[in-house]
Design a protein around this motif. Structure first.
Motif, PDB file in Angstrom:
ATOM      1  N   SER A 177       7.013   0.123  -5.992  1.00 28.19           N
ATOM      2  CA  SER A 177       7.059   1.494  -6.684  1.00 28.19           C
ATOM      3  C   SER A 177       5.319   1.920  -6.669  1.00 28.19           C
ATOM      4  N   GLY A 178       5.241   3.145  -6.810  1.00 25.95           N
ATOM      5  CA  GLY A 178       3.817   3.813  -7.100  1.00 25.95           C
ATOM      6  C   GLY A 178       2.792   2.931  -7.843  1.00 25.95           C
ATOM      7  N   PRO A 179       3.005   2.758  -8.939  1.00 23.09           N
ATOM      8  CA  PRO A 179       2.206   2.076  -9.892  1.00 23.09           C
ATOM      9  C   PRO A 179       1.819   0.657  -9.509  1.00 23.09           C
ATOM     10  N   PHE A 180       2.777  -0.144  -8.740  1.00 20.88           N
ATOM     11  CA  PHE A 180       2.503  -1.485  -8.574  1.00 20.88           C
ATOM     12  C   PHE A 180       1.610  -1.431  -7.154  1.00 20.88           C
ATOM     13  N   ILE A 181       1.811  -0.495  -6.363  1.00 19.04           N
ATOM     14  CA  ILE A 181       0.848  -0.503  -5.055  1.00 19.04           C
ATOM     15  C   ILE A 181      -0.512   0.034  -5.618  1.00 19.04           C
ATOM     16  N   THR A 182      -0.512   1.166  -6.691  1.00 16.86           N
ATOM     17  CA  THR A 182      -1.807   1.137  -7.053  1.00 16.86           C
ATOM     18  C   THR A 182      -2.443   0.329  -7.697  1.00 16.86           C
ATOM     19  N   THR A 183      -1.648  -0.615  -8.407  1.00 15.63           N
ATOM     20  CA  THR A 183      -2.575  -1.614  -9.123  1.00 15.63           C
ATOM     21  C   THR A 183      -3.227  -2.862  -8.218  1.00 15.63           C
TER      22      THR A 183
ATOM     23  N   ALA B  39       1.502   1.565   3.056  1.00 11.81           N
ATOM     24  CA  ALA B  39       2.521   1.755   4.015  1.00 11.81           C
ATOM     25  C   ALA B  39       3.346   0.466   4.496  1.00 11.81           C
ATOM     26  N   THR B  40       2.777  -0.482   4.639  1.00  6.60           N
ATOM     27  CA  THR B  40       3.607  -1.683   5.050  1.00  6.60           C
ATOM     28  C   THR B  40       4.321  -2.446   4.098  1.00  6.60           C
ATOM     29  N   VAL B  41       3.868  -2.327   3.053  1.00  2.00           N
ATOM     30  CA  VAL B  41       4.422  -3.250   1.878  1.00  2.00           C
ATOM     31  C   VAL B  41       6.048  -2.779   1.649  1.00  2.00           C
ATOM     32  N   PRO B  42       6.179  -1.435   1.518  1.00  3.04           N
ATOM     33  CA  PRO B  42       7.813  -1.176   1.381  1.00  3.04           C
ATOM     34  C   PRO B  42       8.366  -1.434   2.742  1.00  3.04           C
ATOM     35  N   LEU B  43       7.848  -1.073   3.829  1.00  5.79           N
ATOM     36  CA  LEU B  43       8.407  -1.274   5.236  1.00  5.79           C
ATOM     37  C   LEU B  43       8.857  -2.745   5.467  1.00  5.79           C
ATOM     38  N   VAL B  44       8.112  -3.482   5.372  1.00  5.28           N
ATOM     39  CA  VAL B  44       8.389  -5.245   5.035  1.00  5.28           C
ATOM     40  C   VAL B  44       9.331  -5.353   4.529  1.00  5.28           C
TER      41      VAL B  44
ATOM     42  N   PRO C 110       2.437  24.697 -10.031  1.00  5.63           N
ATOM     43  CA  PRO C 110       2.209  23.495 -10.660  1.00  5.63           C
ATOM     44  C   PRO C 110       1.577  22.432  -9.624  1.00  5.63           C
ATOM     45  N   ALA C 111       1.301  22.893  -8.421  1.00  9.61           N
ATOM     46  CA  ALA C 111       0.822  22.082  -7.306  1.00  9.61           C
ATOM     47  C   ALA C 111      -0.526  21.284  -7.716  1.00  9.61           C
ATOM     48  N   VAL C 112      -1.132  22.079  -8.332  1.00 11.42           N
ATOM     49  CA  VAL C 112      -2.447  21.794  -8.728  1.00 11.42           C
ATOM     50  C   VAL C 112      -2.125  20.492  -9.807  1.00 11.42           C
ATOM     51  N   ALA C 113      -1.155  20.597 -10.419  1.00 12.16           N
ATOM     52  CA  ALA C 113      -0.840  19.453 -11.474  1.00 12.16           C
ATOM     53  C   ALA C 113      -0.416  18.241 -10.629  1.00 12.16           C
ATOM     54  N   SER C 114      -0.565  18.204  -9.350  1.00 11.90           N
ATOM     55  CA  SER C 114      -0.088  16.940  -8.531  1.00 11.90           C
ATOM     56  C   SER C 114      -0.601  15.540  -9.156  1.00 11.90           C
ATOM     57  N   GLY C 115       0.334  14.571  -8.703  1.00 10.66           N
ATOM     58  CA  GLY C 115       0.240  13.215  -9.302  1.00 10.66           C
ATOM     59  C   GLY C 115      -1.241  12.710  -9.380  1.00 10.66           C
ATOM     60  N   PRO C 116      -2.074  12.792  -8.344  1.00  8.74           N
ATOM     61  CA  PRO C 116      -3.609  12.323  -8.206  1.00  8.74           C
ATOM     62  C   PRO C 116      -4.290  13.052  -9.017  1.00  8.74           C
ATOM     63  N   PHE C 117      -4.214  14.279  -9.237  1.00  9.33           N
ATOM     64  CA  PHE C 117      -4.863  14.979 -10.201  1.00  9.33           C
ATOM     65  C   PHE C 117      -4.862  14.824 -11.544  1.00  9.33           C
ATOM     66  N   ILE C 118      -3.547  14.557 -11.983  1.00  9.08           N
ATOM     67  CA  ILE C 118      -3.406  14.120 -13.336  1.00  9.08           C
ATOM     68  C   ILE C 118      -3.711  12.751 -13.657  1.00  9.08           C
ATOM     69  N   THR C 119      -3.803  11.869 -12.763  1.00 13.02           N
ATOM     70  CA  THR C 119      -4.231  10.492 -12.597  1.00 13.02           C
ATOM     71  C   THR C 119      -5.848  10.562 -13.102  1.00 13.02           C
TER      72      THR C 119
ATOM     73  N   GLY D  98      -6.043   3.654  -5.081  1.00 14.44           N
ATOM     74  CA  GLY D  98      -4.815   3.842  -5.562  1.00 14.44           C
ATOM     75  C   GLY D  98      -4.079   4.999  -5.056  1.00 14.44           C
ATOM     76  N   ASN D  99      -5.113   6.185  -4.854  1.00 15.41           N
ATOM     77  CA  ASN D  99      -4.479   7.657  -4.410  1.00 15.41           C
ATOM     78  C   ASN D  99      -3.999   7.355  -3.015  1.00 15.41           C
ATOM     79  N   THR D 100      -4.954   6.702  -1.957  1.00 19.58           N
ATOM     80  CA  THR D 100      -4.419   6.547  -0.554  1.00 19.58           C
ATOM     81  C   THR D 100      -3.239   5.846  -0.544  1.00 19.58           C
ATOM     82  N   GLY D 101      -3.313   4.708  -1.276  1.00 20.48           N
ATOM     83  CA  GLY D 101      -2.168   3.787  -1.165  1.00 20.48           C
ATOM     84  C   GLY D 101      -0.723   4.730  -1.531  1.00 20.48           C
ATOM     85  N   THR D 102      -0.816   5.440  -2.641  1.00 16.80           N
ATOM     86  CA  THR D 102       0.363   6.328  -2.948  1.00 16.80           C
ATOM     87  C   THR D 102       0.849   7.093  -2.028  1.00 16.80           C
ATOM     88  N   GLN D 103       0.046   7.860  -1.309  1.00 15.37           N
ATOM     89  CA  GLN D 103       0.135   8.667  -0.231  1.00 15.37           C
ATOM     90  C   GLN D 103       0.890   7.957   0.830  1.00 15.37           C
ATOM     91  N   ALA D 104       0.411   6.969   1.253  1.00 19.93           N
ATOM     92  CA  ALA D 104       0.926   6.164   2.407  1.00 19.93           C
ATOM     93  C   ALA D 104       2.232   5.598   1.947  1.00 19.93           C
TER      94      ALA D 104
END
Lengths: 458, 458
Positions: free
Chosen positions: B426-432, B409-414, A422-431, B330-336
């Motif tokens: 949280s994820g969706p907040f950073i994404t938006t 990366a910085t928002v949660p750390l700050v 299910p790694a292919v069903a990761s968050g960004p993919f589903i998004t 959104g994706n790169t932000g969620t990763q960070a």
């Protein structure tokens, strides 16, 4: 002594370093061996190869084994290849079998074979047996260093037995009782054993309702059982109830951490979230693969929208709601995905089956879709003064939420069912999938509205 | 016996139910008490109130206490309020103190006071002491049922001591050594104790390098230490090294599970990912708050784009890359974000400090941005035949990736630094947030290009 903070470790290290430089082996040993192996490993990992070579000569294989049990797996291959092979084999033999197997799994196959040849026969045989078990099964995390007794022994005999075995066993806090064919028949905790009278028989004090796991069971399942039942160790048996090994709670904690980290990385679309002292390059490398895949998936979305260029030229205002709708689809999909992945992880998806879950998620999508749809219809109407635009966005949000929720929940479950990783069903993919679905819905509805001449804007 | 599967639990329950209906108390007790308390709890939770009342009369407070220790917290208040208060107080007294405190924290404050009044004085005093500790600290998960010995005792005396205390202690596998003022001075494992000769002194066999945690330490920190050091228990001390309690590995596993689940829920934007048997309504309720917040944030994005309506009218093709750019942000932000949250959780963000992390994330964003930017510029050029459109999208992706990575990366750390609950990060907040940033960048660059008459499309 507290957990060694970074600066304490440095201070401690200075003492140790001086001893090394001035070849004062006794002082080095005194300072180094006084620390917990976890801290020894932390200090060891910061050394140059030259210093490490010196350390190999100062410590016995058994002492190095303690250090190696706490080294990060990525670095372990290096250390073993720089040791003298004979020494390395001895170190491996002194590491508890479950950890030795984990280490060997990281090494080159030829190296493994040569180590096993040099090693003493008994240890090699134990390790070889464990090497057969598949990764992530109970067999792969169990150890064969455990204590068994017989039901006919007295408590006194069992205690004597225990005293001899204690130094080598992984745990002595549960003692397993086996019959003449090594079938598991009971268990007694050391706590109960020391309360019992010396001349009682083990059969009188043991519990014969002993829980066990099968050697092929998933390690996550084992971790769950041990957590639910508050066990410190768990026996592993084959299909005929023969005792093969035990799994101890420290390994289970590592499994829990590993699985949680895996699920989390998957949701975030990073190959590994644990970063320790990564450089920017290392960290870019972990994230780039997903970003490039997503870039191409994003291009699919773009080419999809480009098909609606006529619609867009006619009603440019449609463009302003694209991120809103795609964003809602992505978010609701991620929520559903997270719940589905957790229910796979906790084994709860079995109850009631897929049909029930699909019905539940459809319901959830419908409820949230209706509420969000009504809110957005009102807002867009008041903002843009166009009731049809409001209804268009509202309907799109409603349909998107239902479909995206279903997609987020069912894709990982279906994959799990067909044993696809299910790694292919990761968050960004589903998004991204949900981006595409939502845009199809949005422009589909918009085109229908335009054909009906409902949209009067711009 | 294996882990009770759903159908085994049903079968077992049928036997037990028959015994209950026909008032055969002995049979009920035999069948019920033979199970592990975890399974007892699972069966207990499925009963009607009437049946539960019958069970309260069939079991002793101590037996009910075992069941209650394995009940989900959400349901515990109900069970305690339907028991006779005197009986309930007795049950509470029989539950291990750490779990009793957890349960009392779920109950109404008046009810807690009345239970503590009815309860035997000793248990009440122990519980009252623990009730003072803040949630999520070492104090809140420790128990006061542990065994201490004195360094002057002989091994024989210590073993006798242990035999008396064993039935009530949470663990007897580590025995802590204290001085006359109850200050922690050493530790000995039961393993070492049973190997030692009877007439040796504890001071000769104990380890005086005993690791401990402070009562106010974060429970996550404690879990991390116990996992790193492979401890089964850990002593808790005050600032003067007085022993206050112990934390056992079973509680630590619960903490690990809880924290992993929290982080995961946050990333997914769900209040709680664990769903058990949620209905569609319950599940919609957990997800709706975030969706509504995101709907309004999405409207901000929409109103932002609407400011660029002129640009859009001029070059409608710009619209087709909106989801791509917002999606990448959104994706790169969620990763960070995920990496940052994990490094907060594992305490690694301390090393090198914020500045180092910001530099690392900026570097990561730059590397990924350059690579993705070049790829997309090429593709858009070949696809649309417009080099300036290609460069526009490429520059936007590059800038977006740098800014969005830094933001993630910085928002949660700050927030963590200023002790703000990072739940809002949280994820969706950073994404938006990153949606908005990316659209500003994209249309900003596009408007500049238009002013320079570079875009020739449509």
């Amino acid at each position: 002594m507290e957990y060694l903070e970074e600066h304490e470790r440095r201070e401690q290290w200075k003492k140790i370093e001086n001893a090394l430089q001035e070849d004062r082996i006794d002082e080095f040993r005194a300072e180094f061996l006084e620390m917990h192996p976890y801290d020894q490993a932390k200090i060891f990992e910061e050394q140059t190869e030259e210093t490490r070579q010196q350390i190999y000569t100062y410590l016995s294989p058994e002492e190095i084994a303690d250090v190696m049990e706490h080294i990060e797996f990525e670095d372990i291959e290096l250390y073993f290849s720089e040791m003298d092979p004979r020494f390395a084999a001895q170190v491996l033999a002194d590491i508890s079998t479950d950890d030795a197997v984990d280490i060997l799994n990281e090494l080159d196959i030829n190296k493994v074979a040569s180590f096993l040849t040099i090693m003493d026969k008994e240890s090699a045989a134990e390790i070889k047996e464990l090497l057969h078990y598949e990764e992530k099964t109970a067999g792969s995390i169990m150890t064969t260093e455990y204590v068994v007794i017989r039901a006919e022994e007295t408590v006194r005999q069992a205690m004597l037995h225990l005293r001899t075995e204690a130094p080598d066993a992984e745990t002595i806090y549960y003692i397993y009782v086996v019959d003449e064919e090594k079938r598991l028949v009971g268990v007694i905790s050391l706590r109960d054993l020391i309360i019992a009278e010396d001349d009682w028989l083990i059969s009188e004090v043991m519990s014969d309702r002993v829980l066990s796991v099968s050697v092929g069971d998933d390690q996550e399942e084992v971790a769950r059982m041990m957590r639910d039942y508050d066990f410190l160790a768990m026996p592993v048996v084959d299909f005929k109830q023969h005792m093969l090994g035990i799994i101890t709670v420290d390994d289970v904690m590592d499994v829990m951490e590993e699985e949680a980290s895996d699920d989390y990385s998957k949701l975030a679309g990073v190959s590994d979230v644990d970063n320790r002292d990564d450089t920017a390059f290392a960290s870019a490398k972990k994230r780039l693969p997903w970003l490039v895949i997503l870039l191409f998936l994003g291009l699919m979305t773009a080419s999809l929208i480009s098909r609606f260029e006529d619609t867009l030229n006619e009603v440019a205002i449609l463009a302003i709601f694209i991120p809103l709708i795609a964003g809602m689809a992505g978010n609701t999909g991620t929520q559903a995905l997270a719940v589905a992945v957790r229910s796979i992880a906790t084994g709860e998806h079995g109850k009631g089956g897929l049909a029930k879950l699909v019905a539940r998620e459809a319901g959830t999508g419908l409820i949230n879709g209706v509420i969000c749809g009504i809110i957005i219809t009102g807002i867009v109407y008041f903002w843009q003064g166009d009731i049809f635009l409001g209804i268009l966005v509202g309907i799109s949000i409603l349909s998107t939420l239902i479909v995206a929720t279903l997609a987020g929940a069912t894709v990982p479950l279906v994959m799990h069912k067909f044993n696809i990783d299910p790694a292919v069903a990761s968050g960004p993919f589903i998004t991204t999938i949900n981006d595409i679905i939502s845009i199809l819905i949005y422009f589909g509805v918009a085109t229908a509205f335009l054909n009906l001449h409902l949209l009067i804007t711009s």
